[in-house]
Design a protein around this motif. Structure first.
Motif, mmCIF file in Angstrom:
data_model
loop_
_atom_site.group_PDB
_atom_site.id
_atom_site.type_symbol
_atom_site.label_atom_id
_atom_site.label_comp_id
_atom_site.label_asym_id
_atom_site.label_seq_id
_atom_site.Cartn_x
_atom_site.Cartn_y
_atom_site.Cartn_z
ATOM 1 N N ALA A 101 69.224 -25.473 -26.175
ATOM 2 C CA ALA A 101 67.759 -25.549 -26.150
ATOM 3 C C ALA A 101 67.255 -25.602 -24.719
ATOM 4 N N ASP A 102 67.911 -26.413 -23.886
ATOM 5 C CA ASP A 102 67.508 -26.510 -22.482
ATOM 6 C C ASP A 102 67.677 -25.174 -21.762
ATOM 7 N N GLU A 103 68.769 -24.481 -22.077
ATOM 8 C CA GLU A 103 69.025 -23.191 -21.433
ATOM 9 C C GLU A 103 67.984 -22.150 -21.847
ATOM 10 N N LYS A 104 67.562 -22.188 -23.120
ATOM 11 C CA LYS A 104 66.553 -21.238 -23.583
ATOM 12 C C LYS A 104 65.207 -21.493 -22.916
ATOM 13 N N VAL A 105 64.905 -22.772 -22.693
ATOM 14 C CA VAL A 105 63.672 -23.114 -21.997
ATOM 15 C C VAL A 105 63.701 -22.567 -20.580
ATOM 16 N N GLU A 106 64.804 -22.800 -19.880
ATOM 17 C CA GLU A 106 64.933 -22.317 -18.502
ATOM 18 C C GLU A 106 64.881 -20.796 -18.445
ATOM 19 N N GLU A 107 65.504 -20.150 -19.428
ATOM 20 C CA GLU A 107 65.523 -18.682 -19.460
ATOM 21 C C GLU A 107 64.114 -18.129 -19.659
ATOM 22 N N TRP A 108 63.359 -18.722 -20.594
ATOM 23 C CA TRP A 108 61.998 -18.248 -20.855
ATOM 24 C C TRP A 108 61.102 -18.472 -19.652
ATOM 25 N N LEU A 109 61.229 -19.626 -19.005
ATOM 26 C CA LEU A 109 60.422 -19.909 -17.817
ATOM 27 C C LEU A 109 60.726 -18.911 -16.705
ATOM 28 N N ARG A 110 61.993 -18.566 -16.560
ATOM 29 C CA ARG A 110 62.398 -17.680 -15.463
ATOM 30 C C ARG A 110 62.066 -16.215 -15.741
#
Length: 230
Positions: A101-110
């Motif tokens: 979940a944390d990785e998906k958040v970072e991916e979407w933000l980036r």
């Protein structure tokens, strides 16, 4: 060490991800804060919730706190030592889910939020200067041509931003930010359409309407930024 257990205060397990900790904190604040809910407001509970999040919301502070738990609470150690193979498997799966979940958040933000945010900033902050230049002589052919070129560039940039926005689904935790971003893009598109009518009939109302739509888009854009930073 205080008898209060920060994990119990936030109603989460010891192995909750940082995203889960943040979500739990925000959920409890909405329940007990007087500005959100007068019926369930509890000042003392808000103090405990803030104290818990101050520790668990920071990775290093949380590590230090977990170490204190291990040293001062034998039951905590016993619980970990007596964990069955099935429990361990579930724990690993939960940690992986939180990490994903944390990785998906970072991916979407980036990949989505940041590039779309940059395009919106450029478009929204450029209109006033264009209107000011056009105001020197709204009937001047060269100024009108420059204004139309400006609108064309904005439309191309907007289309690119909309494609980027649709390229990756937003994580559930950022649904509010994504919604504001989407509506901001829509307002910019509507504003550009209004502005494009001005060179056809020189009616100032189209300029005013376009500017108002840009102001609404700016407000939505700011709300998206606030949602991401919360």
């Amino acid at each position: 060490m205080s008898d209060s257990n920060h994990y119990e205060t936030l109603k989460i397990g010891h192995h909750a991800s940082q995203a889960e900790i943040k979500q739990a904190y925000r959920r409890l604040v909405k329940i007990f804060h007087p500005d959100s809910n007068q019926e369930t407001a509890d000042h003392q509970e808000i103090i405990r919730i803030n104290a818990a999040y101050e520790v668990l919301g920071d990775t290093q502070s949380r590590l230090n706190y977990d170490e204190k738990l291990r040293n001062h609470q034998p039951k905590f150690n016993s619980y970990r030592q007596q964990r069955t193979a099935s429990d361990q498997k579930n724990y690993q799966a939960k940690r992986k889910t939180g990490k994903d979940a944390d990785e998906k958040v970072e991916e979407w933000l980036r990949l989505v939020y940041k590039p779309v945010n940059r395009v919106l900033c450029v478009i929204l902050n450029s209109l006033d200067e264009q209107i000011e230049e056009l105001a020197a002589d709204p009937f001047d052919d060269e100024l009108i041509d420059e204004f139309q070129k400006y609108l064309k560039v904005c439309r191309e940039d907007l289309k690119q931003a909309q494609n980027i926005f649709r390229s990756l689904p937003n994580p559930p935790s950022l649904a509010r930010a994504a919604a504001h971003l989407y509506y901001s893009l829509s307002q910019v598109g509507d504003g550009l359409e209004e502005l494009a009518y001005f060179p056809l009939n020189y009616d100032d109302r189209y300029l005013h309407t376009g500017q108002e739509m840009f102001r609404i888009a700016m407000s939505l854009h700011c709300e998206a930024q606030e949602s991401v930073n919360q």
